[in-house]
Design an enzyme around this catalytic site. Structure first.
Site, PDB file in Angstrom:
ATOM      1  CD  GLN A 192      -3.006  -0.937   0.174  1.00 55.01           C
ATOM      2  OE1 GLN A 192      -3.138   0.198  -0.511  1.00 55.01           O
ATOM      3  NE2 GLN A 192      -3.991  -2.020   0.073  1.00 55.01           N
ATOM      4  CB  SER A 212       0.581  -5.323  -5.542  1.00 56.13           C
ATOM      5  OG  SER A 212      -0.583  -5.737  -6.386  1.00 56.13           O
ATOM      6  CB  CYS A 338      -8.020  -9.179   0.617  1.00 58.69           C
ATOM      7  SG  CYS A 338      -7.081  -8.257  -0.532  1.00 58.69           S
TER       8      CYS A 338
END
Ligand code: PMP
Length: 399
Positions: A192, A212, A338
């Site tokens: 993040q 990511s 998630c």
């Protein structure tokens, strides 16, 4: 997310069957961010070419060159060397590789109570002892408890850089010092944080870091693991069957996805200072107006130690699922996306001392590089109206 954004991607009407007359607002960047135009352009160009990056012929070499250029961009974003970057299918895979590889050397793991399941469950699956260190009511790691956990002996210490639900940032300098003093190896899940705040791996003393692409404007399904040169950790591939990524991550490379990741990394790096300023200002305006308009609302997490774009708000007596249903034009998350769908309350909020009721009444709003002032204006109205409506329906008083 503005209407214009949806139109650009031809998604108008996809997410809702009824025609909508009010502007859509996307405040769920921590679940995924819109793909940056630079990444779309680079990926589209790449998809028009052919070549397996492992092939020795000219087509293959062009694909391999494109991958290496992307690796350079990702390394530049992190201030590390390109050979320290291993491309993966995302942060889940990177976290699993890091935990498995680091734990097999240390045979002892220390994580925090607020790690993403991709770390917490990976740690549990190793079968090694895994100590969990708690956080305070602001979401900050209890460093005394970390010290106590490290007194047992060297460990793999895996502490996230920024929390996905609250945006709270870890004090990685202190954590890394304590871990190093105890002879430990260190991993951080920076999914993040990368592309949203500066990350300088010359300063952050970790062996491994996960990221990511889809959190900073790259495509979904691409991530990377940073493994520091000369780290004592020997990487253990999760799969067998190919020599790609120097044997550390077998499988044909997702060339277009990796190229898009590189383009997104370059764009994020080029615009970082400006994006931090703008996103912080918009988040603060959203938060201040919502907190002023909605009684009995409160912010979770340490306000001055947060990602620029995150606001975790608890609306007492207004269950998050009902509030989200009452504002279908605004996309945000209950707890973490998630784990959405699971009935369990957010582990992160419970670890910070919220009651189950408070956790159930919490919504995570997350903004990013393409959030507009109009999104904020509309978002404030949607949230204030929705909470009022839900509270009125539960108490029987008119909104
Ligand atoms: N770690 C954190 C902190 C995350 O927020 C996420 C995504 N929600 C992941 C790991 C998993 O990332 P990916 O979607 O790339 O597998």
């Amino acid at each position: 997310m503005t209407q214009e954004y949806d139109d650009r991607r031809g998604r108008e009407g996809d997410c809702m069957s009824a025609p909508h007359t009010r502007p859509l607002v996307y405040l769920d960047y921590n679940a995924t961010a819109p793909v940056r135009p630079e990444a779309i352009e680079a990926m589209t160009r790449t998809l028009h070419t052919v070549g397996n990056a492992s092939s020795a012929h000219l087509h293959g070499r062009a694909a391999a060159d494109a991958v290496e250029e992307a690796r350079d961009h990702v390394a530049a974003l992190l201030c590390c060397n390109a050979e320290e970057i291993i491309f993966t299918s995302g942060a889940t895979e990177a976290n699993n590789m890091a935990i498995r590889s680091g734990a097999s050397a240390a045979r002892n793991i220390v994580i925090s109570a607020v790690e993403h399941p991709a770390v917490a469950e990976a740690a549990a699956s190793t079968g090694f002892h895994a100590a969990t260190v708690g956080v305070d009511s602001c979401g900050m790691l209890l460093t005394d408890d970390l010290e106590a956990a490290l007194a047992v002996g060297p460990a793999l210490v895996s502490i996230m850089a920024a929390n996905n639900e609250t945006g709270v940032l870890s004090d990685l300098t202190t954590i890394a010092k304590l871990a190093r003093d105890a002879g430990s190896v260190i991993h951080t899940d920076a999914t993040q944080m990368v592309g949203r705040l500066p990350v300088d791996l010359a300063d952050i003393d970790v062996d491994m870091l996960s990221l990511s692409a889809h959190k900073f404007g790259g495509p979904q399904g691409v991530g990377a693991l940073f493994l520091r040169r000369h780290s004592p950790v020997t990487l253990q591939p999760l799969a067998s069957g190919g020599g790609q990524e120097k044997g550390r991550r077998p499988g044909t490379l997702n060339v277009a996805g990796i190229v898009g990741t590189g383009a997104a990394a370059a764009a994020a790096a080029a615009n970082l200072d400006q994006e931090i300023r703008e996103v912080t200002a918009r988040r603060d305006r959203f938060e201040q107006h919502v907190l002023a308009a909605v009684p009995d609302a409160r912010l979770n997490g340490r306000a001055d130690q947060r990602l620029p774009g995150v606001s975790s708000l608890t609306f007492a007596g207004a269950p998050a699922d009902a509030v989200l249903a009452a504002m279908p034009y605004l996309s945000a998350s209950e707890g973490s996306a998630c784990t959405a769908g699971a009935i369990e309350p957010s582990r992160v909020l419970l670890a910070m001392g919220l009651t189950r009721d408070e956790a159930d009444c919490t919504i995570r709003f997350s903004l990013g590089y393409a959030t507009t002032d109009a999104d904020i204006d509309n978002g404030i109205t949607y949230v204030a109206d929705a909470v009022r409506k839900v509270r009125a329906s539960l108490t029987g008083h008119p909104a």
